[in-house]
Design a protein around this motif. Structure first.
Motif, PDB file in Angstrom:
ATOM      1  N   ASP A  86      14.852  37.893  28.705  1.00 45.25           N
ATOM      2  CA  ASP A  86      15.339  38.516  29.950  1.00 45.25           C
ATOM      3  C   ASP A  86      16.079  37.659  30.831  1.00 45.25           C
ATOM      4  O   ASP A  86      16.670  37.952  31.862  1.00 45.25           O
ATOM      5  CB  ASP A  86      13.775  38.819  30.721  1.00 45.25           C
ATOM      6  CG  ASP A  86      13.292  40.059  29.790  1.00 45.25           C
ATOM      7  OD1 ASP A  86      13.696  40.620  29.659  1.00 45.25           O
ATOM      8  OD2 ASP A  86      11.773  39.974  30.091  1.00 45.25           O
ATOM      9  N   THR A  87      15.885  36.294  30.562  1.00 46.15           N
ATOM     10  CA  THR A  87      16.634  35.364  31.389  1.00 46.15           C
ATOM     11  C   THR A  87      17.146  34.174  30.349  1.00 46.15           C
ATOM     12  O   THR A  87      16.654  33.901  29.551  1.00 46.15           O
ATOM     13  CB  THR A  87      15.619  34.766  32.496  1.00 46.15           C
ATOM     14  OG1 THR A  87      15.995  33.785  33.302  1.00 46.15           O
ATOM     15  CG2 THR A  87      14.308  33.988  31.775  1.00 46.15           C
ATOM     16  N   ILE A  88      18.254  33.417  31.274  1.00 44.00           N
ATOM     17  CA  ILE A  88      18.965  32.574  30.291  1.00 44.00           C
ATOM     18  C   ILE A  88      19.127  31.324  31.023  1.00 44.00           C
ATOM     19  O   ILE A  88      19.859  30.274  30.828  1.00 44.00           O
ATOM     20  CB  ILE A  88      20.281  32.983  29.728  1.00 44.00           C
ATOM     21  CG1 ILE A  88      21.078  33.470  31.058  1.00 44.00           C
ATOM     22  CG2 ILE A  88      20.216  34.089  28.712  1.00 44.00           C
ATOM     23  CD1 ILE A  88      22.713  33.655  30.630  1.00 44.00           C
ATOM     24  N   VAL A  89      18.131  31.039  32.211  1.00 39.36           N
ATOM     25  CA  VAL A  89      18.063  29.936  32.916  1.00 39.36           C
ATOM     26  C   VAL A  89      16.575  29.612  33.193  1.00 39.36           C
ATOM     27  O   VAL A  89      15.545  30.275  32.833  1.00 39.36           O
ATOM     28  CB  VAL A  89      18.498  30.119  34.477  1.00 39.36           C
ATOM     29  CG1 VAL A  89      20.152  30.305  34.360  1.00 39.36           C
ATOM     30  CG2 VAL A  89      17.885  31.350  35.151  1.00 39.36           C
ATOM     31  N   CYS A  90      16.359  28.279  33.275  1.00 43.07           N
ATOM     32  CA  CYS A  90      14.843  27.942  33.485  1.00 43.07           C
ATOM     33  C   CYS A  90      14.396  28.581  34.762  1.00 43.07           C
ATOM     34  O   CYS A  90      15.021  28.812  35.683  1.00 43.07           O
ATOM     35  CB  CYS A  90      14.854  26.540  33.479  1.00 43.07           C
ATOM     36  SG  CYS A  90      15.096  25.711  31.797  1.00 43.07           S
ATOM     37  N   PRO A  91      12.937  28.459  35.021  1.00 45.10           N
ATOM     38  CA  PRO A  91      12.427  28.610  36.375  1.00 45.10           C
ATOM     39  C   PRO A  91      13.095  27.902  37.348  1.00 45.10           C
ATOM     40  O   PRO A  91      12.928  28.319  38.476  1.00 45.10           O
ATOM     41  CB  PRO A  91      10.749  28.771  36.165  1.00 45.10           C
ATOM     42  CG  PRO A  91      10.745  28.356  34.758  1.00 45.10           C
ATOM     43  CD  PRO A  91      11.869  28.153  34.248  1.00 45.10           C
ATOM     44  N   ASP A  92      13.540  26.657  37.354  1.00 50.37           N
ATOM     45  CA  ASP A  92      14.119  25.673  38.381  1.00 50.37           C
ATOM     46  C   ASP A  92      15.596  25.981  38.349  1.00 50.37           C
ATOM     47  O   ASP A  92      16.167  25.315  39.105  1.00 50.37           O
ATOM     48  CB  ASP A  92      13.750  24.355  38.388  1.00 50.37           C
ATOM     49  CG  ASP A  92      14.477  23.910  36.932  1.00 50.37           C
ATOM     50  OD1 ASP A  92      15.091  24.666  36.212  1.00 50.37           O
ATOM     51  OD2 ASP A  92      14.094  22.440  36.642  1.00 50.37           O
TER      52      ASP A  92
END
Length: 104
Positions: free
Chosen positions: A76-82
């Motif tokens: 769903d995502t390709i970045v970290c939470p930060d």
């Protein structure tokens, strides 16, 4: 006999003082824990994407890009939470992209 209901002003001030002291103790530890949670969240995201790279490679026979993983519904995502971006190297290892784009 006099019926005394409620709190006196002194009692209310003491209660507010105690609450204030507890907040001063609790808030710094809460912000410290927030940093730890974000760090662990990034590690978990890397582990998830790494697993999906393996699944994609097993199904398709080649290494994917992050965009392919996202477009085909592997992640769903390709970045970290930060909001740190992730990268996949030529061997299929997922890591955080620590390069500063303004350093070029």
């Amino acid at each position: 006999m006099k019926n005394e209901n409620g709190f006196t002003l002194i009692e209310m001030m003491i209660v507010l003082l105690i609450i204030s002291i507890l907040m001063l103790i609790a808030l710094p530890s809460m912000t410290k824990n927030n940093k730890v949670v974000k760090s662990l969240g990034c590690e978990a995201t890397i582990d998830l994407v790494q697993g999906q790279v393996g699944a994609y490679e097993a199904e398709n026979g080649d290494l994917p890009t992050l965009e392919e993983l996202k477009e085909q519904g592997y992640v769903d995502t390709i970045v970290c939470p930060d909001k740190s971006p992730l990268t996949i190297d030529s061997e299929g290892n997922v890591s955080v992209n620590n390069e500063d784009p303004s350093a070029e």
